[in-house]
Motif scaffolding. Structure first.
Motif, PDB file in Angstrom:
ATOM      1  N   PHE A 128      36.562   6.251  26.718  1.00  0.00           N
ATOM      2  CA  PHE A 128      35.647   5.179  27.092  1.00  0.00           C
ATOM      3  C   PHE A 128      34.199   5.642  27.208  1.00  0.00           C
ATOM      4  O   PHE A 128      33.300   4.819  27.385  1.00  0.00           O
ATOM      5  CB  PHE A 128      36.105   4.547  28.408  1.00  0.00           C
ATOM      6  N   GLY A 129      33.979   6.945  27.087  1.00  0.00           N
ATOM      7  CA  GLY A 129      32.614   7.450  27.178  1.00  0.00           C
ATOM      8  C   GLY A 129      32.029   7.933  25.872  1.00  0.00           C
ATOM      9  O   GLY A 129      30.832   8.202  25.782  1.00  0.00           O
ATOM     10  N   GLY A 130      32.849   8.017  24.830  1.00  0.00           N
ATOM     11  CA  GLY A 130      32.367   8.492  23.527  1.00  0.00           C
ATOM     12  C   GLY A 130      32.448   7.400  22.486  1.00  0.00           C
ATOM     13  O   GLY A 130      33.307   6.518  22.557  1.00  0.00           O
ATOM     14  N   SER A 131      31.547   7.480  21.499  1.00  0.00           N
ATOM     15  CA  SER A 131      31.486   6.440  20.470  1.00  0.00           C
ATOM     16  C   SER A 131      32.090   6.875  19.145  1.00  0.00           C
ATOM     17  O   SER A 131      32.341   6.035  18.276  1.00  0.00           O
ATOM     18  CB  SER A 131      30.026   6.022  20.238  1.00  0.00           C
ATOM     19  N   ARG A 136      34.229  12.003  21.413  1.00  0.00           N
ATOM     20  CA  ARG A 136      35.308  11.829  22.393  1.00  0.00           C
ATOM     21  C   ARG A 136      36.021  13.154  22.654  1.00  0.00           C
ATOM     22  O   ARG A 136      36.346  13.490  23.791  1.00  0.00           O
ATOM     23  CB  ARG A 136      36.295  10.777  21.900  1.00  0.00           C
ATOM     24  N   LEU A 137      36.265  13.916  21.588  1.00  0.00           N
ATOM     25  CA  LEU A 137      36.914  15.216  21.753  1.00  0.00           C
ATOM     26  C   LEU A 137      36.029  16.171  22.540  1.00  0.00           C
ATOM     27  O   LEU A 137      36.524  16.970  23.345  1.00  0.00           O
ATOM     28  CB  LEU A 137      37.256  15.805  20.382  1.00  0.00           C
ATOM     29  N   GLU A 138      34.734  16.115  22.321  1.00  0.00           N
ATOM     30  CA  GLU A 138      33.815  16.974  23.072  1.00  0.00           C
ATOM     31  C   GLU A 138      33.835  16.622  24.557  1.00  0.00           C
ATOM     32  O   GLU A 138      33.843  17.510  25.418  1.00  0.00           O
ATOM     33  CB  GLU A 138      32.392  16.823  22.519  1.00  0.00           C
ATOM     34  N   ILE A 139      33.831  15.329  24.854  1.00  0.00           N
ATOM     35  CA  ILE A 139      33.872  14.904  26.254  1.00  0.00           C
ATOM     36  C   ILE A 139      35.184  15.326  26.904  1.00  0.00           C
ATOM     37  O   ILE A 139      35.210  15.795  28.059  1.00  0.00           O
ATOM     38  CB  ILE A 139      33.675  13.377  26.350  1.00  0.00           C
TER      39      ILE A 139
END
Length: 290
Positions: A128-131, A136-139
């Motif tokens: 929900f925080g990556g686009s 998303r994988l980094e987050i």
């Protein structure tokens, strides 16, 4: 007399006794390997100190999940035993069920080192925080927790405490403990299922380095789960038992599909989230009906 007729009548085929003996021999030969696989899973998925259990067990070896993942449900029960035992003992005291449920949740987190909870929070932050899949994988790899992860943890803990309190309110403490163990076993079987079903999102992740279960592992994982679900089959109504089995299965399937869309497959964090959500789904399902 021909050589064929000179042979004993049972020389060409095994008797029922011989077949039973063969099945028993295969079982006894495979049991030490299953014990070693279970020990390896317990060491990887928990903080429980476990010495070498037999000659086939090597505590220093890297886990081979292409083989040992079949024992994940058994390991899940072993890891949850301290929490279930604590809940059973406290259930026979005058403590409020909310306090008992909270202590069970604490004990579950202590024995696993909050491994699966960490996966759930990472997935919530990443999804929900990556686009983009890469973002998303980094987050998800970032050890810091964000707003979505914190919210997911709070909601899951509050919901688990509420459900466990109702479980201990509705059933005898010993029966409630058995039902809890059944859910912990089933949630691990769903991990193995989704792990096998989807590609790995991180080529350099733990899941890639330590192997991936095949269909045989999935079948064995569900087979090993069945004995731990027998108490639920006897204690719950038929609708309750069916919901307890089907709801977490649907949730695991849905998370797997979402993971494909969001990051292109599963990762260790996804598997942890599956365990947490499926354990909640099991409790939700059994308590939805009287």
């Amino acid at each position: 007399m021909s050589p064929e007729t000179d042979q004993p009548a049972d020389s060409g085929a095994k008797t029922g006794t011989d077949k039973t003996r063969d099945h028993f021999n295969r079982l006894t030969k495979g049991f030490p390997a299953l014990m070693a696989d279970t020990a390896a899973c317990i060491r990887f998925f928990s903080r429980l100190p476990l010495p070498k259990v037999n000659a086939q067990d090597d505590p220093a070896a890297a886990p081979d999940f292409a083989r040992i993942s079949r024992a994940a449900p058994i390991a899940g029960v072993a890891v949850a035993l301290p929490a279930a035992g604590l809940g059973m003992l406290l259930g026979y005291t005058a403590l409020p069920v909310l306090a008992i449920a909270a202590l069970i949740v604490v004990m579950l987190a202590v024995t696993t080192g909050a491994l699966h909870e960490d996966g759930l929070s990472d997935v919530a932050d990443g999804f929900f925080g990556g686009s983009t899949p890469q973002k998303r994988l980094e987050i998800m790899k970032d050890s810091r927790i964000g707003a979505f992860g914190a919210l997911a943890l709070v909601l899951s803990v509050v919901l688990k405490i509420a459900l466990l309190a109702e479980l201990w309110q509705r059933f005898d403490p010993a029966d409630a403990a058995l039902l809890l163990l059944g859910g912990e076993a089933a949630s691990r079987a769903f991990i193995v299922w989704q792990w096998q079903q989807h590609p790995l999102a991180r080529p350099d992740g733990l899941a890639a380095r330590f192997g991936k279960p095949d269909k045989t592992c999935v079948r064995q994982a569900f087979l090993f789960t069945v004995p731990f679900l027998l108490p639920a089959a006897f204690l719950l109504s038929l609708p309750g038992f069916l919901l307890a089995c089907l709801l977490p299965a649907a949730l695991a399937f849905g998370i797997g599909q979402l993971a494909d869309q969001k990051i292109g497959g599963v990762s260790g964090d996804i598997l942890g989230a599956i365990q947490q959500i499926c354990a909640l789904g099991f409790l939700l399902g059994m308590l939805m009906v009287p």
